[in-house]
Each structure stands twice: as C-alpha cells, then as structure tokens.
Design an enzyme around this catalytic site. Structure first.
Site, PDB file in Angstrom:
ATOM      1  N   VAL A  85      -0.217  18.653  71.809  1.00  0.00           N
ATOM      2  CA  VAL A  85      -0.652  18.974  70.444  1.00  0.00           C
ATOM      3  C   VAL A  85      -0.914  20.471  70.339  1.00  0.00           C
ATOM      4  O   VAL A  85      -1.551  21.056  71.214  1.00  0.00           O
ATOM      5  CB  VAL A  85      -1.926  18.195  70.062  1.00  0.00           C
ATOM      6  CG1 VAL A  85      -2.391  18.587  68.663  1.00  0.00           C
ATOM      7  CG2 VAL A  85      -1.653  16.703  70.100  1.00  0.00           C
TER       8      VAL A  85
ATOM      9  N   LYS B 160       2.127  17.515  66.832  1.00  0.00           N
ATOM     10  CA  LYS B 160       2.254  16.721  68.053  1.00  0.00           C
ATOM     11  C   LYS B 160       3.731  16.719  68.450  1.00  0.00           C
ATOM     12  O   LYS B 160       4.598  16.325  67.664  1.00  0.00           O
ATOM     13  CB  LYS B 160       1.767  15.297  67.822  1.00  0.00           C
ATOM     14  CG  LYS B 160       1.839  14.419  69.058  1.00  0.00           C
ATOM     15  CD  LYS B 160       1.463  12.975  68.753  1.00  0.00           C
ATOM     16  CE  LYS B 160       0.012  12.866  68.372  1.00  0.00           C
ATOM     17  NZ  LYS B 160      -0.379  11.439  68.190  1.00  0.00           N
TER      18      LYS B 160
ATOM     19  N   ASP C 266      -6.114   1.165  69.835  1.00  0.00           N
ATOM     20  CA  ASP C 266      -6.645   2.133  70.811  1.00  0.00           C
ATOM     21  C   ASP C 266      -7.877   2.830  70.248  1.00  0.00           C
ATOM     22  O   ASP C 266      -8.007   4.046  70.343  1.00  0.00           O
ATOM     23  CB  ASP C 266      -5.553   3.149  71.164  1.00  0.00           C
ATOM     24  CG  ASP C 266      -5.880   3.928  72.438  1.00  0.00           C
ATOM     25  OD1 ASP C 266      -6.731   3.450  73.219  1.00  0.00           O
ATOM     26  OD2 ASP C 266      -5.299   5.006  72.646  1.00  0.00           O
TER      27      ASP C 266
ATOM     28  N   GLY D 148      -1.522  14.770  75.901  1.00  0.00           N
ATOM     29  CA  GLY D 148      -1.686  13.355  76.199  1.00  0.00           C
ATOM     30  C   GLY D 148      -0.577  12.864  77.101  1.00  0.00           C
ATOM     31  O   GLY D 148       0.211  13.639  77.648  1.00  0.00           O
ATOM     32  N   GLY D 149      -0.512  11.557  77.245  1.00  0.00           N
ATOM     33  CA  GLY D 149       0.469  10.988  78.148  1.00  0.00           C
ATOM     34  C   GLY D 149       1.900  11.205  77.705  1.00  0.00           C
ATOM     35  O   GLY D 149       2.789  11.423  78.518  1.00  0.00           O
ATOM     36  N   MET D 150       2.127  11.154  76.382  1.00  0.00           N
ATOM     37  CA  MET D 150       3.485  11.266  75.873  1.00  0.00           C
ATOM     38  C   MET D 150       3.756  12.576  75.160  1.00  0.00           C
ATOM     39  O   MET D 150       4.910  12.965  75.005  1.00  0.00           O
ATOM     40  CB  MET D 150       3.776  10.115  74.888  1.00  0.00           C
ATOM     41  CG  MET D 150       4.059   8.786  75.547  1.00  0.00           C
ATOM     42  SD  MET D 150       4.185   7.433  74.346  1.00  0.00           S
ATOM     43  CE  MET D 150       5.084   8.201  73.007  1.00  0.00           C
TER      44      MET D 150
END
Length: 642
Positions: free
Chosen positions: A26, A41, A135, A21-23
């Site tokens: 996983v 994560k 979200d 993901g963006g940050m």
C-alpha cells in the site's frame, strides 16, 4: 519496487509506502486530477502473473467498490498498468484499532461500545449487499484523527449466496470463527463472532485465545471455552459482557441472528449498561458455561459467581413472571417510546467517546512519529524553484525546516541545469507546518547534487483502506511508521559502507514493474522515472537507464529510468477556404464542427489527429441567412503533418 515520484496511470504520484500485506503493498499517493491524497494497493509482483491471486485481487475491488458507507473505506478506482494491478482507495489518516488498544491497554465500556457500533454499522451495510467481510480484526479497523471508525480490507470478502460453502480460511486466526477454523460454512454470523473477539480485546486488552502457532489457536476456537472478560475487566457491565459472550458462541445458531440484532443490544447497553437483558440460548448439552481465570483455592466460589453472572431469559421469566417490561423491550411499542431517548444517549456517548479517541490518537501519533505535534509551528513558504539544491536547503533550514523533512526526487530536464530545483510541493506564500514533509524535484540525477537526501516517510497512515496485512492505516493494509523507514534507511547506509559492490543489470525493454523488481533484487534502488515518447520502444517499457548495464557500483546505489510513452501521435493542420462569391457555411463531420465564412475568407484548424477530413461547404444567399443546398460542395481534404 515502487518509489517516491513514480506516476501510476499518469495520474497518481506515489509519495511513500505505508504498508505491506501478504498479497499487496500500500502506498500513499497524490491524485493530480482531483487534487487529493489517496491510498493505492498494488498486487505484489510475484503474484501478478498468478491467475488465482489476480482473481482474488479483482474480487476485492469489485466487492468493495459496491460499498459506500461512512464506516467503510471507500474505493475510488481500479486498474492495471504495465503488469501492475492496483486499487485506489480513500486515504484515512489515523491509526488502527490494534495500535490504539496496544497504546491504551483496556478501553472503557462506553468507548468500546461506540467503536463496536460504528464497526457494526459498516458490517451491516456490507451484509445488506450480500458481502461477508471474513477478516474482521483490529488491524482492519481504522480510527481517523477525527475519531471516525472505518472498516477496511475486503480482500477476502465475497458475495454470499446459498452455495457459499467451504470458504478458504484466510483471516487472522486470533479472530477467526470456529467454522472458519474448520473450513466450514461461512456467513454473516462469522463476522459477528470476529467482532465479538474484537470487543473482548477492547475491554480486556488481550485476545481470548493465543498460542505458539495457528493450529493451536484454531483448536482453542473450536474446543475451549474462553475466560470471561470480567475476569480481566472487573468493572465491565453485565450487559456488554453478555453481548460479547453471545457474539462468540461456538455454535453459529446461538449467536446473534444478524448484525442488526447485535447493534440493537449494543445501543441498549449504552442506555442501560447494568441491565441484564441479553438472551443467551442453551445448547443441547446444557447451559452456557463461562470459565473464569482463578487460582485453585478460589475455583469453586468464583465459578459460582461467574455462573450467577449469566442469567438466561427462561430462568428470568420463571423468577419474575410479572416483569412485562423486560419481556417486551424488543417490541415496537418499546422502540417507539424510547427511540428518541436512546438516540440522544447514543449521540452523546458517541461524541464523548469520539472526543476521547481524537485526543488519544493525536497524542499517540505525536509521540510515535511527530506527525501531529500539538505545538507544530507554521511558516510561510518561500520560493526555492530555480535555486541550487544546496542553496535551497540552506534557505529552508533557515526558515525552520529540518533537512530530514525535505524529500528529494531527480528528473532529467531540458529547461534546468543539473542540481537546480524545478518544483516544490508547497507553493511560495502558502502556509507550511514544520511537522510536514516538503517535496522537491531537482534536475539531473542524485550524483549531480551533493548533500541531497531522501527522507523517510513522515506520516503514519491507515486507509483505505487497507488490506490483508496485520496492521493498516489509512484503508489501507498495515501502518507504516517513521521508525521502520528510518531503520531501512540506516540498514541501506550500513550496507553501502561495508564495501559491497553489484553489477548493474540491463532493464531496457522491460516494463516499469519488471525493471524495478530486477533492480531491487540486484540491490539497486530506483529513485525516479521520467517519461518520453519513442517510436521504437512500446509504451510502458524502459527506454534507458542512468547507469549502464554491466557497470559495477556500490550496493544500494540509486538509478533513474526513462519510461516510454509510446510513439507520439501524429497531428495534422488544415486550411479551408471559401470557394464561393458569397458567405458560406462549412461542416466537418469527423470533428463535429461547423460554422460560417465570409467571402474570400479561410480558416485554419490544427492539432487534428485524422490524416484527412470530409468537408461540406454550402453557399448562403445574399440575405446571409438562407442556405443554397443545390450549390453545396463536399470534398475530402488531406492535412499537412505538423
């Protein structure tokens, strides 16, 4: 870059990467203490030193760790190691709702309601603890292979309070509420709006607003009316259509007051799908308008039909003043009468939808990655530990395994010669499915074993969990697929054959996370790590690397690292003798240990980390029972280093 075989917190063995993901990234991992698969994560290296990102990452863990519900991906552990921040969560095997919609197209209304109810229950549990998800989108909703629906990725959730205003807009813009688009006040009604958009996509197979960029889509959320879902799904019951419309009102005041109110109407829609019972209030500007996608020639007539499809409560009451049943359906009397009937219907519908979901999920995963093959053959595993790697592969292929389904890692060993298999993930005699992946650990490095292979991931996850990515599996952030990994492997092989060479940098003294990042940038892949004690290198730092710094090698060559476990703690041994001419009792306060010794007896204690101990010896009278404290002796004894 974390690779297969790496241990995190001396407990979680990384199996493969399942999403990004963006940050954060996983990974699927094995918890060696509890013996279960988990999703981990890990905050991306470039953000790990950014205080803002670290704070958001920790907020995610703290928010989600307090949630425990069957429809929410559970959080198991939170920690940091060698500069890496990580969260360990439930590993959910299945697919995201986004993938499910893409494969199936439009969902029937019973299936959509069943999924929406399960998602709503998870959101309800979070709202009851003051946590807003912010979200909600199909990529953050996982459908397990058992048909269970779970919400994941509380990455931007924060405890809601009276001063929670002007929250950052971080959700996917296709599902963001108007107040999120304008960076306004965000509360539980924002999650209701997003769930409404998700329901719209489930029944129509598309999102209501789309565009070339996020700004254009955000403006549509703020200013434009969406096409009625029945324009794309003509058979959609009026109850579900109006539930979707009410959930997605641009003004929060016109949506459902709470997620519990929405759940009540969803349950009623299962009982009476064609009943027009949903209340949609009017705005100051007039009645709610719904745009139907039509041709210019049909505009007038179809607009009237769409308007007629929305009958508000005040109009209904004027036309049918004697219909008390409709007016009172929310009252306690109504609920008392119909609760049991509704529960039965909901249960039956949920089971039916769950069975359908399971069948389709299995079919999708089988078609995509072959992970859940209906006809997957099972064999009894043989023992290949102690065999040459090439011999082991031959024996396993004769058993029926494909060489691509054998995942290999390399470790240095004093007990095995290079190229010898040291461990296998499935023990001899255990049942093994030929659609699974067998993991082997081979002594030495990859160069010592020709023909070795590093197989790509054989499963698609969802997770735990998941994350701030656009697609998640296991809850986790986005679904990794075999196709993606294979493509990456192919690219690596092509690059290597192009003749590109790189110079190996030195990573000795760096942390494991720093070393993998440096090597990754230099186009060198870390395939395995081992741990050793060191009196000179701090714990977590690299002691040595299998390829010397400055050496020129082919791009994408593999390397193994030796990571320091720090200085080995010294231990001491003690011999304690009975100094009395009778039985005596002894007590060692530092070890919380006590006992008795016969005359002329001594005891030995080893493995003690303390350099000295305080020992109290007390003689016992001839009856071997009564202690004689007046004769007690207390002494400090120094141990012998082991």
């Amino acid at each position: 870059m974390i690779t297969q075989g790496v241990f995190i917190a001396d407990r979680y063995e990384v199996i493969d990467k399942v999403g990004s993901g963006g940050m954060s990234d996983v990974y699927r991992a094995k918890d060696h203490i509890l013996g279960r698969e988990v999703a981990i994560k890990i905050l991306k290296q470039e953000f790990s030193e950014d205080a803002t990102f670290v704070a958001k990452f920790r907020t995610e863990a703290q928010s989600a760790a307090g949630l425990e519900h069957p429809n929410i991906v559970n959080i198991y552990d939170v920690g940091t190691e060698n500069g890496m921040y990580f969260i360990v969560m439930e590993y959910v095997e299945g697919i995201t709702l986004k993938t499910y919609i893409e494969k199936k197209g439009q969902l029937n209304f019973k299936e959509a309601i069943s999924i929406a109810i399960q998602v709503g229950r998870g959101i309800e549990a979070a709202h009851q603890k003051g946590i807003i998800h912010r979200d909600i989108k199909p990529q953050n909703i996982i459908i397990s292979t058992e048909g269970k629906v779970k919400v994941t990725d509380f990455g931007i959730a924060r405890a809601a309070s009276s001063n929670t205003i002007h929250a950052d807009v971080m959700g996917s813009v296709h599902y963001s509420s108007p107040e999120q688009a304008r960076n306004g006040f965000v509360d539980g009604k924002s999650d209701i709006y997003s769930l409404g958009i998700v329901m719209y996509e489930m029944v129509t197979g598309r999102v209501p607003f789309d565009g070339d960029n996020t700004v254009a889509i955000a403006i549509q959320h703020l200013q434009e009316e969406m096409v009625s879902p029945s324009a794309y799904a003509p058979d959609l019951p009026i109850s579900l259509e109006k539930i979707i419309l009410k959930s997605t009102m641009k003004s929060p005041d016109r949506r459902y007051g709470t997620i519990s109110d929405l759940l009540m109407d969803l349950k009623k829609a299962l009982v009476s799908p064609d009943e027009d019972f949903v209340t949609i209030t009017e705005s100051d500007l007039g009645k709610t308008q719904v745009i139907t996608k039509i041709t210019p020639e049909q505009e007038e007539s179809l607009t009237k039909k769409a308007a007629q499809a929305l009958t508000f409560v005040d109009e209904y009451e004027e036309d049918e003043p004697e219909n008390d049943d409709y007016d009172d359906y929310d009252d306690d009397d109504y609920e008392d009468e119909d609760d049991s009937r509704m529960d039965r219907i909901i249960t039956i519908a949920g089971i039916a939808a769950g069975i359908a979901i399971v069948v389709i999920v299995v079919a999708i995963l089988g078609n995509m990655v072959g992970l859940f093959d209906f006809g997957a053959k099972k064999v009894t595993m043989i023992n290949v530990v102690g065999s040459e790697y090439e011999t082991a592969v031959e024996e396993l292929t004769e058993l029926g395994l494909d060489e691509n389904d054998i995942l290999v890692s390399y470790e240095d060993s004093d007990d095995y010669e290079d190229g010898i298999v040291m461990t296998q993930s499935t023990k001899e005699g255990d049942e093994f499915s030929l659609s699974d992946t067998l993991r082997l650990t081979v002594a030495g490095d990859e160069e010592s074993s020709s023909g070795s292979s590093s197989s790509s991931s054989s499963s698609e996850s969802s997770s735990s969990s998941s994350s701030d990515s656009s697609s998640s599996s296991t809850n986790q952030e986005s679904t990794g697929t075999t196709e993606t990994t294979t493509e990456e492997t192919t690219t690596t092989e092509e690059t290597a054959t192009d003749g590109e060479t790189v110079t190996v940098p030195t990573v000795v003294g760096l942390t494991q996370a720093e070393a993998t990042t440096v090597l990754d940038k230099a186009k060198i892949i870390v395939t395995s790590t081992t741990q050793e004690y060191s009196d000179t290198v701090a714990a977590g730092q690299v002691i040595s690397q299998s390829i010397s710094a400055g050496e020129v090698v082919a791009a994408n060559s593999t390397i193994s690292l030796v990571i320091s476990k720090g200085a080995k703690e010294k231990t001491y041994s003690y011999t304690i003798s009975n100094p009395f001419d009778s039985v005596c009792a002894y007590s060692i306060a530092e070890l919380n240990k006590s006992g008795s010794m016969e005359k002329n007896q001594a005891i030995n204690i080893s493995g003690v980390t303390k350099e000295s101990l305080t020992i109290t010896l007390t003689p016992i009278a001839e009856d071997n029972v009564t202690p004689l404290p007046e004769g007690a002796v207390t002494q400090t004894v120094n141990g012998t280093a082991e």
